[in-house]
Every structure is written in C-alpha cells, then in structure tokens.
Design a protein around this motif. Sequence first.
Motif, PDB file in Angstrom:
ATOM      1  N   ASP A  92      44.349  16.574  36.896  1.00  0.00           N
ATOM      2  CA  ASP A  92      45.524  16.138  36.153  1.00  0.00           C
ATOM      3  C   ASP A  92      46.749  16.864  36.714  1.00  0.00           C
ATOM      4  N   GLN A  93      47.914  16.486  36.211  1.00  0.00           N
ATOM      5  CA  GLN A  93      49.157  17.038  36.752  1.00  0.00           C
ATOM      6  C   GLN A  93      49.252  18.551  36.568  1.00  0.00           C
ATOM      7  N   TYR A  94      48.872  19.019  35.386  1.00  0.00           N
ATOM      8  CA  TYR A  94      48.964  20.445  35.093  1.00  0.00           C
ATOM      9  C   TYR A  94      48.059  21.252  36.027  1.00  0.00           C
ATOM     10  N   GLU A  95      46.842  20.775  36.216  1.00  0.00           N
ATOM     11  CA  GLU A  95      45.893  21.465  37.101  1.00  0.00           C
ATOM     12  C   GLU A  95      46.396  21.487  38.535  1.00  0.00           C
ATOM     13  N   SER A  96      46.980  20.375  38.987  1.00  0.00           N
ATOM     14  CA  SER A  96      47.516  20.303  40.340  1.00  0.00           C
ATOM     15  C   SER A  96      48.646  21.306  40.535  1.00  0.00           C
ATOM     16  N   ASP A  97      49.556  21.381  39.563  1.00  0.00           N
ATOM     17  CA  ASP A  97      50.676  22.314  39.647  1.00  0.00           C
ATOM     18  C   ASP A  97      50.191  23.761  39.651  1.00  0.00           C
ATOM     19  N   LEU A  98      49.270  24.072  38.731  1.00  0.00           N
ATOM     20  CA  LEU A  98      48.773  25.437  38.600  1.00  0.00           C
ATOM     21  C   LEU A  98      48.010  25.868  39.855  1.00  0.00           C
ATOM     22  N   THR A  99      47.215  24.960  40.416  1.00  0.00           N
ATOM     23  CA  THR A  99      46.482  25.269  41.650  1.00  0.00           C
ATOM     24  C   THR A  99      47.437  25.588  42.787  1.00  0.00           C
ATOM     25  N   MET A 100      48.497  24.793  42.927  1.00  0.00           N
ATOM     26  CA  MET A 100      49.479  25.020  43.978  1.00  0.00           C
ATOM     27  C   MET A 100      50.132  26.392  43.845  1.00  0.00           C
ATOM     28  N   VAL A 101      50.461  26.777  42.618  1.00  0.00           N
ATOM     29  CA  VAL A 101      51.102  28.067  42.376  1.00  0.00           C
ATOM     30  C   VAL A 101      50.143  29.219  42.683  1.00  0.00           C
ATOM     31  N   VAL A 102      48.897  29.101  42.217  1.00  0.00           N
ATOM     32  CA  VAL A 102      47.900  30.155  42.451  1.00  0.00           C
ATOM     33  C   VAL A 102      47.656  30.334  43.950  1.00  0.00           C
ATOM     34  N   HIS A 103      47.508  29.234  44.673  1.00  0.00           N
ATOM     35  CA  HIS A 103      47.321  29.321  46.125  1.00  0.00           C
ATOM     36  C   HIS A 103      48.514  29.988  46.794  1.00  0.00           C
ATOM     37  N   SER A 104      49.718  29.638  46.365  1.00  0.00           N
ATOM     38  CA  SER A 104      50.929  30.222  46.953  1.00  0.00           C
ATOM     39  C   SER A 104      50.973  31.729  46.718  1.00  0.00           C
ATOM     40  N   LEU A 105      50.602  32.160  45.517  1.00  0.00           N
ATOM     41  CA  LEU A 105      50.614  33.585  45.203  1.00  0.00           C
ATOM     42  C   LEU A 105      49.589  34.351  46.032  1.00  0.00           C
ATOM     43  N   ILE A 106      48.389  33.794  46.166  1.00  0.00           N
ATOM     44  CA  ILE A 106      47.351  34.477  46.949  1.00  0.00           C
ATOM     45  C   ILE A 106      47.765  34.578  48.409  1.00  0.00           C
ATOM     46  N   LEU A 107      48.320  33.510  48.955  1.00  0.00           N
ATOM     47  CA  LEU A 107      48.750  33.535  50.353  1.00  0.00           C
ATOM     48  C   LEU A 107      49.904  34.505  50.568  1.00  0.00           C
ATOM     49  N   SER A 108      50.638  34.827  49.514  1.00  0.00           N
ATOM     50  CA  SER A 108      51.759  35.764  49.640  1.00  0.00           C
ATOM     51  C   SER A 108      51.322  37.219  49.533  1.00  0.00           C
ATOM     52  N   MET A 109      50.075  37.469  49.152  1.00  0.00           N
ATOM     53  CA  MET A 109      49.593  38.844  49.016  1.00  0.00           C
ATOM     54  C   MET A 109      49.519  39.536  50.371  1.00  0.00           C
ATOM     55  N   THR A 110      49.736  40.840  50.358  1.00  0.00           N
ATOM     56  CA  THR A 110      49.622  41.635  51.574  1.00  0.00           C
ATOM     57  C   THR A 110      48.453  42.598  51.447  1.00  0.00           C
ATOM     58  N   GLU A 111      47.994  43.107  52.569  1.00  0.00           N
ATOM     59  CA  GLU A 111      46.866  44.034  52.593  1.00  0.00           C
ATOM     60  C   GLU A 111      47.321  45.490  52.672  1.00  0.00           C
ATOM     61  N   SER A 112      48.623  45.730  52.698  1.00  0.00           N
ATOM     62  CA  SER A 112      49.131  47.082  52.922  1.00  0.00           C
ATOM     63  C   SER A 112      49.283  47.895  51.645  1.00  0.00           C
ATOM     64  N   CYS A 113      49.257  47.225  50.510  1.00  0.00           N
ATOM     65  CA  CYS A 113      49.458  47.949  49.253  1.00  0.00           C
ATOM     66  C   CYS A 113      48.523  47.388  48.191  1.00  0.00           C
ATOM     67  N   HIS A 114      47.849  48.272  47.445  1.00  0.00           N
ATOM     68  CA  HIS A 114      46.910  47.863  46.417  1.00  0.00           C
ATOM     69  C   HIS A 114      47.252  48.567  45.119  1.00  0.00           C
ATOM     70  N   ILE A 115      46.981  47.913  43.998  1.00  0.00           N
ATOM     71  CA  ILE A 115      47.134  48.556  42.701  1.00  0.00           C
ATOM     72  C   ILE A 115      45.762  48.648  42.057  1.00  0.00           C
ATOM     73  N   GLY A 116      45.553  49.707  41.301  1.00  0.00           N
ATOM     74  CA  GLY A 116      44.243  49.901  40.691  1.00  0.00           C
ATOM     75  C   GLY A 116      43.401  50.862  41.510  1.00  0.00           C
ATOM     76  N   ARG A 117      42.492  51.509  40.867  1.00  0.00           N
ATOM     77  CA  ARG A 117      41.619  52.470  41.543  1.00  0.00           C
ATOM     78  C   ARG A 117      40.454  51.743  42.189  1.00  0.00           C
ATOM     79  N   PRO A 118      40.172  51.988  43.468  1.00  0.00           N
ATOM     80  CA  PRO A 118      39.150  51.213  44.179  1.00  0.00           C
ATOM     81  C   PRO A 118      37.764  51.332  43.581  1.00  0.00           C
TER      82      PRO A 118
END
Length: 318
Positions: A92-118
């Motif tokens: 549906d439209q909502y799922e399509s929009d949300l998927t696009m946003v989630v994918h965009s956020l994950i692709l924007s993540m970097t490997e140089s900085c992490h939050i949380g204790r490993p």
Amino acid sequence: MRSSHERRAPVAVGSAAAVNWLNRADGVVGSGGGGCYSYESEPDLAAMVSDFLESSSAGGGAESRYSSDNDSGYSDLAVLADRISLYKNSVDQYESDLTMVVHSLILSMTESCHIGRPETCNASCVRSYLVKPLQSGGYSAVMCATKWQGCGKIPGGEHEYIEVISHGNDGCSERYIIDIDFRSHFEIARAVKSYDVVLSCLPPVYVGTVTKLKLYLQAMVEAAKCSLKQNSMPLPPWRSLAYLEAKWESSSQKVVNIQVQSSVSRSNSSHRHCTELLRRIKSCIGSEIKAKRFLVSVNCRKRQGLKIERCHSSPVIP
C-alpha cells in the motif's frame, strides 16, 4: 487493514520527497550515526540446537552448504518463491513510503561512528539510529523488545525490532514492523539450492504490516520443511511457525520504546559484527534497488515496443 488513502503518510512517493524528508530530519541523521550488531540472545536455544544436530546427523551424511533438489521439491519451492515475490510487490502507499525512507536512512549510515556499547547493543544502535529520524519526520516509531519462555518443544528467546503505528483519518490504526536483518531469521544449514532462491526473494529489511509478516512466516516455514525433507531432516523447533511468530507477537514480556545506553565509540574493531551487518544490509538494499530499476526499464521498453507495433499495424487511410 485500512485503505492507503485513509492513512497519514508523512512522506510522499518519489526521490525528491525522500531528500526533502531527510533534510528535515538532518538534525538527527547528520550527527553521524552508525550501526552495531551482536547476535540475538536466545538463552535455552544453544543446547537444543546441539541436541537436534546430534540426533539428525546419523542419517544425514556428509554436511555441505547445499544439497541437490529433487524435481518435486524444486517445483514446490519455485511456487513459494513466486508467492513471496507477490507479497513483496503487493504494497500500500504507506508501506511504500515508509520502506523508501527506511532504505534511505540505512544507506546514509556510516561505519566510522557507533552509539551503544558493543557488548550489550544487540544491534540496538542501528534501530536507535532509525527510530530518531523517523520520529523527527512525523512517524510514530518506537523500539520494542520481546522475551518469552520456552513451552513444550518451543524454545524461549528474545528479539528486538522497530514498531511504527499508522493512524488513519477515521481513528483506526495499523501496526507496522521494521526488522533490519529479516532474511537471517530463515537461514538454514544444508539448504537445497532452490531454498536460497526463496530466501533471496524476501526483503532484506522487512517493512510492513503484521498481517503480511505472518504470510511471509508461513511461506518460509513451508520452504524450510521442503528443503529439510529432501535431506531427510525434520523441522527444528526454532524454525517452527510458533517460534517465529513469538519474535514479533509475544506479549509475555514486551517492552516498548526501550532506550539505548549512550556510549559513543569510534572503534570499528569493537563493533566488527555491526560493521559487517551494515555492509551486508546496504549491499542487499542496493541490489534490490538495481533490480527494481531494471524491471522498470524492461517494462518501459516493452510498452514502447507495443506502441510501435500497434502504430505499424494500423491501417493507412488514404
């Protein structure tokens, strides 16, 4: 399920909308987050896995990554692959929009900085990275954790995921699940080759309703049974539908909006698992995007070819 036009979708379809949305949430995204991961904690599962492997190894022969498909098994798995592809393309439209946003956020993540204790993050930092900008962008997103006790042959366990509630204009709401490493829940040993085809049809990151999630789970349990049957192996308890559903549906111990302990680490070595996870998920999302673009291109060429054929076949009126 409510129709797509009755839901409030914070983001409209289209790459320009995604860019605008990410710019609005830049106060969170731009700070430079990263992903981290540790294997899911399932207390009483290790002993059960060991016992199961010992009991099934006697007739299993030499272990290998793949086993050969028989004709009937291949046919059954091919049907399941088609079914899963249909589920994935029915959005549906909502799922399509949300998927696009989630994918965009994950692709924007970097490997140089992490939050949380490993040692304790259990991929919480990846989910936290996603939740904050989703909330800033207008989504009702929270982190959830489920934990359940073993019952009979079903082992206990725990799982963490993101939950988004879509509120309709008529007051109705819909629950959406975001699971950042969806395919890993269905990986099995000594799978026949066609099982991995079914596995590859799953979305790498699940974004969708609970109803659709159950359809995926049912299909993958059938696929696992088919693959294991060809190796004369029974379905393990931790591959059963009841166990899989408990990961997202267990209400015995469910914590909503859990907080991640803030501890910034810039060491990739201490977050080796999460770095590998992030790279793998990014690669899978990239492959999904390329495949969709290829299909769109093929469909466009087919439509253009039909138009040209119709034009040539039209009678010329003097």
